[in-house]
Design an enzyme around this catalytic site. Structure first.
Site, short mmCIF file in Angstrom:
data_model
loop_
_atom_site.label_atom_id
_atom_site.label_comp_id
_atom_site.label_asym_id
_atom_site.label_seq_id
_atom_site.Cartn_x
_atom_site.Cartn_y
_atom_site.Cartn_z
N ASN A 9 0.97 -1.09 0.00
CA ASN A 9 -0.06 0.00 0.01
C ASN A 9 0.81 1.23 -0.06
OD1 ASN A 9 -1.63 2.09 0.59
ND2 ASN A 9 -2.26 1.29 2.75
N LYS A 11 0.14 4.38 -0.34
CA LYS A 11 -0.59 5.36 0.28
C LYS A 11 -0.23 6.77 -0.74
CE LYS A 11 0.01 3.29 4.60
NZ LYS A 11 -0.11 3.41 6.13
N HIS A 97 -9.48 0.95 4.88
CA HIS A 97 -8.16 1.15 5.63
C HIS A 97 -8.51 2.21 6.50
CE1 HIS A 97 -4.23 2.42 6.39
NE2 HIS A 97 -3.63 1.41 5.82
N GLU A 99 -6.96 4.70 7.67
CA GLU A 99 -6.62 6.19 7.37
C GLU A 99 -7.91 6.72 6.63
OE1 GLU A 99 -3.00 5.43 5.42
OE2 GLU A 99 -1.97 4.92 7.35
N GLU A 169 -5.37 -5.13 10.76
CA GLU A 169 -4.47 -3.88 11.10
C GLU A 169 -4.64 -3.16 12.16
OE1 GLU A 169 -2.34 -2.71 7.16
OE2 GLU A 169 -3.92 -1.66 7.36
N GLY A 175 2.50 2.34 10.76
CA GLY A 175 3.53 3.33 10.39
C GLY A 175 4.17 3.77 11.92
N SER A 215 3.36 -1.94 10.21
CA SER A 215 5.16 -2.11 10.78
C SER A 215 5.62 -3.46 10.32
CB SER A 215 5.12 -1.79 12.19
OG SER A 215 4.79 -0.32 12.46
P1 PGA Z 1 2.95 0.38 7.55
O1 PGA Z 1 1.47 0.75 6.79
O2 PGA Z 1 3.31 -1.13 6.99
O3 PGA Z 1 3.73 1.54 7.20
O4 PGA Z 1 2.85 0.31 9.09
C1 PGA Z 1 0.59 -0.55 6.88
C2 PGA Z 1 -0.92 -0.17 6.15
O5 PGA Z 1 -1.31 1.21 6.63
O6 PGA Z 1 -1.35 -0.85 5.40
#
Ligand code: PGA
Length: 252
Positions: A9, A11, A97, A99, A169, A175, A215
């Site tokens: 992803n 983003k 997601h 976010e 998640e 992140g 992460s």
């Molecule tokens: P990250 O993001 O691997 O940077 O923690 C994962 C995600 O949001 O899908």
């Protein structure tokens, strides 16, 4: 046997020229590896470029999107429809997601509409669920995840639900560099499988792929992949560098 699936992803990162370099460099390192579905989910504006690169170099990766609207067309300023994604050979789409839930007000109902729409357009939804830090600290992880799974899959029929991928998640792990432990992730993944077998049946629940996300890195991927109910990873930060993404695919 559930096939492993690693999805990147990106983003809101990378321009089309950077996207093209990343895909080519990653491919150089993972060519010849099979047994794992590799998905890249660039920003919408990079999708045409990535499509071209995949075709030009016969790259065996799946193209995914990070979101979509549930309608095929209409007065929805700024949105992208499943038909538009299909035009570029997109096969996967991340839905719900955290976010999007957090910053764009996406509800479980919207997630459900998108999942249904994706399936009806023959797209594979990667449906994200996960608890916040407060919910975890308050002991509500299970309730939150169970409710998100049930609402997200409302009216999704048994004959198509096998195509859904569920990404667990935990929001606090995204992140932050603080991944969940593989054991905690496994516990939630196995709970998700229980819920699936309640809604559908055990055979169906055993066919649905569950990813862990938050992460994920070359250092911890093997721990997650060794868990019986975890079939892959949804990766943010480590997916936008060819070296780390290729390592994740190789280890998976
Ligand atoms: P990250 O993001 O691997 O940077 O923690 C994962 C995600 O949001 O899908």
């Amino acid at each position: 046997m559930r096939k492993k699936i690693i999805a990147g992803n990106w983003k809101m990162n990378l321009t089309p020229d950077q996207a093209s370099t990343l895909v080519r460099e990653t491919w150089e390192e993972i060519q010849g590896i099979d047994g794992v579905d590799v998905v890249v989910c660039p920003p919408f504006i990079c999708i045409p470029t990535v499509r071209e690169i995949l075709d030009e170099y016969s790259i065996n990766m799946h193209l995914g999107a990070q979101n979509m609207h549930w309608e095929e067309s209409g007065a929805y300023t700024g949105e992208i429809s499943p038909v538009m994604l299909k035009f570029y050979g997109v096969s996967h789409v991340i839905i719900g997601h955290s976010e999007r839930r957090q910053y764009f007000g996406e509800t479980d109902q919207a997630v459900n509409r998108k999942v249904l729409s994706a399936l009806s357009h023959d797209l594979t939804p990667i449906m994200c669920v996960g608890e916040s830090l407060k919910e975890r600290d308050d002991g509500h992880t299970k309730d939150v995840v169970v409710a998100q799974v049930k609402r997200g899959l409302f009216e999704v029929m048994k004959d198509v639900v096998r195509r859904v991928v569920i990404a667990y998640e935990p929001i606090w792990a995204i992140g932050t560099g603080k991944a969940a432990s593989a054991e905690d992730a496994q516990e939630v993944a196995s709970l998700i499988r229980e819920v699936l077998s309640e809604i559908y049946d055990e055979d169906t629940s055993r066919e649905i792929r569950i990813q862990y996300g938050g992460s994920v890195s070359p250092e911890n991927i093997s721990d997650f992949m060794s868990m019986p109910d975890i079939d892959g990873a949804l990766v943010g930060g480590a997916s936008i560098k060819s070296e780390s993404y290729a390592t994740l695919v190789r280890l998976a």
